[in-house]
Design a protein around this motif. Structure first.
Motif, mmCIF file in Angstrom:
data_model
loop_
_atom_site.group_PDB
_atom_site.id
_atom_site.type_symbol
_atom_site.label_atom_id
_atom_site.label_comp_id
_atom_site.label_asym_id
_atom_site.label_seq_id
_atom_site.Cartn_x
_atom_site.Cartn_y
_atom_site.Cartn_z
ATOM 1 N N UNK A 273 19.462 37.386 38.890
ATOM 2 C CA UNK A 273 19.352 37.028 40.308
ATOM 3 C C UNK A 273 20.744 36.718 40.852
ATOM 4 N N UNK A 274 21.581 36.134 39.974
ATOM 5 C CA UNK A 274 22.936 35.758 40.376
ATOM 6 C C UNK A 274 23.910 36.353 39.366
ATOM 7 N N UNK A 275 24.907 37.088 39.860
ATOM 8 C CA UNK A 275 25.917 37.652 38.974
ATOM 9 C C UNK A 275 27.266 37.038 39.302
ATOM 10 N N UNK A 276 27.923 36.496 38.273
ATOM 11 C CA UNK A 276 29.273 35.983 38.458
ATOM 12 C C UNK A 276 30.212 36.908 37.693
ATOM 13 N N UNK A 277 31.295 37.309 38.331
ATOM 14 C CA UNK A 277 32.255 38.182 37.650
ATOM 15 C C UNK A 277 33.635 37.550 37.729
ATOM 16 N N UNK A 278 34.244 37.346 36.585
ATOM 17 C CA UNK A 278 35.564 36.740 36.549
ATOM 18 C C UNK A 278 36.598 37.854 36.448
ATOM 19 N N UNK A 279 37.361 38.051 37.496
ATOM 20 C CA UNK A 279 38.407 39.089 37.545
ATOM 21 C C UNK A 279 37.856 40.443 37.086
ATOM 22 N N UNK A 280 36.840 40.967 37.760
ATOM 23 C CA UNK A 280 36.220 42.204 37.273
ATOM 24 C C UNK A 280 37.147 43.408 37.335
ATOM 25 N N UNK A 281 38.243 43.314 38.095
ATOM 26 C CA UNK A 281 39.104 44.488 38.247
ATOM 27 C C UNK A 281 40.337 44.407 37.373
ATOM 28 N N UNK A 282 40.434 43.365 36.543
ATOM 29 C CA UNK A 282 41.616 43.183 35.704
ATOM 30 C C UNK A 282 41.820 44.373 34.762
ATOM 31 N N UNK A 283 42.998 44.969 34.854
ATOM 32 C CA UNK A 283 43.367 46.028 33.919
ATOM 33 C C UNK A 283 42.594 47.322 34.060
ATOM 34 N N UNK A 284 41.943 47.547 35.186
ATOM 35 C CA UNK A 284 41.279 48.843 35.349
ATOM 36 C C UNK A 284 41.881 49.548 36.568
ATOM 37 N N UNK A 285 41.756 50.853 36.594
ATOM 38 C CA UNK A 285 42.451 51.595 37.640
ATOM 39 C C UNK A 285 41.684 51.553 38.963
ATOM 40 N N UNK A 286 42.338 52.049 39.995
ATOM 41 C CA UNK A 286 41.784 51.947 41.349
ATOM 42 C C UNK A 286 40.421 52.610 41.468
ATOM 43 N N UNK A 287 40.284 53.787 40.880
ATOM 44 C CA UNK A 287 39.013 54.491 40.977
ATOM 45 C C UNK A 287 37.885 53.667 40.381
ATOM 46 N N UNK A 288 38.129 53.089 39.172
ATOM 47 C CA UNK A 288 37.108 52.285 38.520
ATOM 48 C C UNK A 288 36.830 51.019 39.305
ATOM 49 N N UNK A 289 37.897 50.445 39.894
ATOM 50 C CA UNK A 289 37.754 49.262 40.738
ATOM 51 C C UNK A 289 36.768 49.529 41.868
ATOM 52 N N UNK A 290 37.003 50.656 42.543
ATOM 53 C CA UNK A 290 36.150 50.997 43.681
ATOM 54 C C UNK A 290 34.703 51.152 43.230
ATOM 55 N N UNK A 291 34.525 51.755 42.039
ATOM 56 C CA UNK A 291 33.160 51.945 41.553
ATOM 57 C C UNK A 291 32.503 50.611 41.219
ATOM 58 N N UNK A 292 33.300 49.698 40.631
ATOM 59 C CA UNK A 292 32.759 48.379 40.321
ATOM 60 C C UNK A 292 32.327 47.684 41.606
ATOM 61 N N UNK A 293 33.176 47.743 42.633
ATOM 62 C CA UNK A 293 32.827 47.087 43.890
ATOM 63 C C UNK A 293 31.618 47.753 44.550
ATOM 64 N N UNK A 294 31.529 49.071 44.413
ATOM 65 C CA UNK A 294 30.375 49.765 44.970
ATOM 66 C C UNK A 294 29.092 49.274 44.295
ATOM 67 N N UNK A 295 29.169 49.097 42.958
ATOM 68 C CA UNK A 295 28.023 48.585 42.213
ATOM 69 C C UNK A 295 27.594 47.217 42.728
ATOM 70 N N UNK A 296 28.586 46.352 42.963
ATOM 71 C CA UNK A 296 28.290 45.000 43.423
ATOM 72 C C UNK A 296 27.668 45.040 44.816
ATOM 73 N N UNK A 297 28.218 45.906 45.678
ATOM 74 C CA UNK A 297 27.673 46.010 47.032
ATOM 75 C C UNK A 297 26.222 46.490 46.985
#
Lengths: 509, 373
Positions: free
Chosen positions: A428-452
């Protein structure tokens, strides 16, 4: 001697270098020049082939085809020692120093200066002192490395490379763990090295930073070189465009779905500081997070973000306050109970806290939800496979399948495994600590898309970041933490300057 | 090859080799890797062939069964040890626990005199078995709690229990041995020697017990949540904990299971001998560790399987019995066993360094591909 030859001419060249691992082509015929006395930066997403190319240039692995030219002559080295003897040194992302030994002992580790009576410590010390003077770093040769700040340790690594007369220095993500002032020191050292004719190959995910120091840019994508140009002809947008191959956007806050009730309520939470007794890492902090809402938690290192998230997840004990999940107090519930009730944490350090390296991609993905495919005493292989396949699809992991080794994935895909593992528990609640650390821009965008997407389905999301650019993407609210307290709260229309000022960061004009 | 045991093991082992090879190399086939992955199996074959050529008595069903009943003792210890090693721990106390379990069983078989009531109780054999296993579990529980809750290093905690359990066994018997564990029909406690002497379809009960325990452990590891927890605890305890794995409980439980396995081994051994001595099982913990290592498990935790461990136990047992049969001095046996262990660890480190994603394994395969291209 290293200054011989003209500045700018190609000293090390890769010609049609290709490398394949089994059926996977990591590099597909790359041409790459290193220019004398200049910095050449390699840009590319994780998995683009940067590390493979660096390993070939430094002798860790050998290319499948193609050749390496040093001063115009083809060379083939079979080990890092052979490469080092030819003047090529590499400084890895993770420093390879022995923390218990002194600076002197580290610099001469494995190459001790010996006389008939044993190691000549005095001579080693004299040379170390000379190196430190050259690098203009005030470090005593007898200081244990563990007493040095990270930036100084980096300088020791550089000194070690220079002490073997490195003409070409490969630096893999040298600034990833450095503070802003330490980066300045490193850049000054790099400029000094350039002046001495040392050629530098630089790799960084921090694009703006790399642009400050580089003379040439080479961009890799999917194992091929997509562009190269001297610094004067390029800008940030050019790099990003060539890296990802399309216009790039980290997203905007998802809209059009209902923001629900309070999912997570933190009331006066305090967490003791592990390193200093009596102090609090999190100091009476209160916060509410609603279903369908995305909150970004911004702050400097040591602001208490990680401690707060780990305490909510049940990893750290609290010294005061309450945590309520959907109105019910969590009290002393274990991590497993919190996961079962729908509260999960994606930890900051995926190697240390996120992944089990000895297990496959599938076993990692299913680790937090074994109960979901256990019937009675035994697990169901079919149900597990279904769960793993669904997860791989949902979080778009690029892999041969669930049975692949976790080490075969790129950093971004490994991060998606950690996220996918926690999402598979239907939280129900997801906490992510620095989810974009050490990953490239493309993967970052995908991670954020998942969260959205998760938020649109009613998930409450809170993520922490130390990159201000990431605050102004998908978050509905931005909360700035400073010394264990909330120092400011903004909407998505805040400016970078406002956020950085609230965190206590000096705003660089 | 009339022996059914070996046949079964051969089949299942090649099964895994295939599976692993597929996972690592697509559909590729690599003889070197096959030999490396299946090394314990090939070592066993090599041992059987060598000794069969050296001695006419070695290759016979009768001899295989005798050797297998020797292996059963080490095998039972090794299965328990394997669970502990998978979590990244070690259990040095199993040899002493084996000895203590035998003594406890002997003590109970002699009859327990209750001073206050003036009666002597002669518990039936099944009660003896249960109580003995409970003693093993208790030793394991102490180990587990020391390690998981009080954070005592596994090596030290179980070393302590090695001494304590042995000491208790010596105290209970005053250093003497309980003989005649056969029981008396009028007391209703006969049948203890059944474990050690009887055979079902010609297979010694001890071997069947090992097979049952191994099967149970294999199911536990491969088909239950607990098994996955064991592997993840050994692979990365921090990540496992954050994924909701009850790491402490898992740690305590593997030591309890190891203690129970040691107790069962103690029962089988004292039943085979129909006597229970307090020094039984001395240094057996090392043999058990050796079997696990020969079977390919990593001492750092997270890697290994029951099949390999069983093969490891058979390699050690068949090797040392073979050396006895061809009349090699027991001193040489020690040297050979040691050499096999070192070789096994050597091969383990080769295998695990090859498995690391980026460096060694891949250049090798791609080099061969390159030369074909």
């Amino acid at each position: 001697m290293s200054g011989a030859g003209t500045t700018g001419e190609a000293v090390l060249q890769a010609r049609d270098v290709a490398k394949s691992y089994g059926n996977v082509q990591a590099l597909k015929g790359v041409n790459f020049d290193v220019h004398r006395g200049q910095v050449t930066t390699l840009f590319g997403e994780n998995g683009a082939g940067k590390s493979t190319l660096m390993k070939i240039l430094s002798g860790v692995i050998r290319p499948t085809s193609g050749e390496i030219l040093l001063d115009g002559r083809p060379v083939a080295f079979h080990s890092t020692t052979e490469a080092r003897d030819l003047g090529i040194s590499i400084i890895h992302q993770e420093l390879s120093l022995a923390p218990n030994l002194s600076v002197r002992d580290n610099i001469f580790m494995g190459r001790e200066i010996t006389t008939a009576t044993g190691v000549d410590y005095a001579e080693e010390e004299r040379q170390t002192r000379a190196l430190m003077e050259e690098l203009e770093e005030d470090i005593d040769p007898l200081t244990p490395v563990e007493d040095l700040r990270l930036g100084q340790q980096q300088v020791v690594e550089i000194a070690r490379a220079l002490s073997v007369n490195a003409r070409i220095l490969i630096m893999d993500e040298p600034t990833s763990a450095l503070s802003a002032s330490e980066v300045e020191v490193l850049f000054k050292v790099i400029r000094d090295l350039k002046a001495r004719g040392v050629s530098i190959v630089y790799i960084s995910h921090h694009l703006e930073e790399a642009l400050q120091i580089t003379d040439h840019a080479v961009v890799l994508r999917d194992g091929t070189m997509t562009a190269r140009a001297p610094r004067s002809e390029i800008d940030l947008e050019w790099i990003v465009r060539n890296m990802v191959g399309e216009n790039f956007d980290l997203g905007s806050p998802p809209e059009g779905h209902a923001i629900g009730d309070v999912a997570l309520k933190i009331d006066g939470l305090s967490v003791p500081d592990a390193s200093a007794t009596g102090r609090s890492a999190v100091d009476g902090l209160s916060l509410e997070l609603r279903a369908g809402e995305i909150v970004c938690l911004y702050g400097l290192m040591g602001a208490g973000r990680t401690e707060m998230l780990e305490c909510i997840a049940g990893r750290l004990p609290k010294s005061g306050g309450r945590v309520l999940l959907e109105g019910r107090e969590l009290g002393r519930a274990s991590i497993a109970e919190r996961i079962a009730r729908g509260l999960v944490l994606v930890p900051e350090d995926r190697q240390r806290d996120g992944l089990v390296q000895t297990m496959s991609v599938g076993e990692n993905l299913s680790l937090a939800s074994i109960g979901a495919f256990t019937r009675g005493l035994f697990t169901s292989r079919k149900r597990e496979r279904d769960l793993v396949d669904t997860s791989i699809r949902n979080v778009t992991i690029k892999t041969d399948g669930g049975q692949a080794a976790i080490g075969s994935l790129s950093g971004g895909n490994q991060q998606k495994v950690v996220i996918g593992k926690m999402l598979a528990t239907n939280p129900r609640v997801v906490m992510l600590d620095e989810p974009s650390r050490g990953i490239d821009i493309g993967a970052k965008a995908e991670v954020f898309r998942l969260l959205a997407e998760g938020a649109q389905r009613g998930l409450a999301v809170i993520y922490s970041t130390s990159e201000v650019g990431e605050c102004l993407s998908i978050a509905h609210r931005i909360i700035v933490m400073r010394r264990g307290k909330i120092s400011a709260e903004f909407g998505p229309d805040a400016t970078k300057e406002q956020i950085m000022a609230a965190s206590g960061e000096a705003v660089v004009a | 090859m009339s022996n059914s045991n070996i046949g079964v093991i051969a089949m299942t082992d090649t099964g895994t080799i295939h599976k692993r090879a597929r996972g690592l190399f697509g559909n590729g086939f690599d003889l070197g890797r096959l030999l490396l992955e299946g090394r314990a199996f090939f070592a066993l074959i090599a041992i059987i062939i060598t000794f069969s050529m050296l001695s006419p008595f070695y290759f016979s069903t009768g001899n295989f069964l005798i050797m297998a009943s020797h292996v059963a003792i080490f095998g039972l210890l090794a299965v328990g040890m394997m669970l502990v090693i998978l979590t990244g721990g070690i259990d040095l106390s199993v040899g002493s626990t084996l000895g203590l379990a035998g003594v406890v069983a002997g003590f109970l078989m002699q009859g327990v005199t209750l001073e206050g009531l003036g009666v002597a109780l002669y518990p039936p054999v099944w009660v003896v078995v249960i109580l003995t296993c409970a003693v093993g579990a208790l030793v394991g529980l102490v180990n587990g709690v020391l390690i998981a809750v009080f954070k005592v290093p596994a090596f030290v905690a179980t070393l302590g229990l090695l001494y304590v359990a042995r000491g208790v066994a010596l105290l209970m018997t005053d250093g003497l041995t309980y003989n005649n564990l056969g029981g008396k029909p009028e007391l209703g406690n006969t049948g203890f020697d059944w474990l050690g002497f009887n055979r079902v379809f010609d297979v010694p009960i001890g071997v069947l017990v090992l097979a049952a325990v191994a099967l149970g452990a294999s199911l536990l590891l491969n088909r239950t949540a607990f098994g996955r927890w064991v592997y993840s605890t050994g692979g990365n305890a921090r990540a496992a904990e954050l994924s909701g794995v009850p790491v402490k409980r898992v740690t305590v439980l593997v030591y309890v299971l190891s203690g129970i396995c040691a107790a069962i081994a103690g029962l089988v051994l004292s039943s085979q001998l129909t006597s229970a001595g307090p020094t039984a099982g001395t240094t057996y913990e090392l043999t058990a560790i050796a079997a696990v290592v020969i079977g390919g498990a990593a001492l750092t935790g997270g890697r290994g399987n029951i099949r390999g461990t069983l093969l490891g136990a058979f390699v050690i047992g068949f090797l040392s019995d073979g050396l006895v049969i061809i009349g090699v001095s027991s001193y040489w046996q020690t040297v050979f066993t040691g050499a096999v262990i070192v070789l096994a660890v050597l091969l383990n480190s080769i295998q695990y360094s090859h498995r690391r994603p980026s460096s060694a394994a891949k250049p090798k395969t791609s080099a061969t591909q390159g030369s074909k291209a």
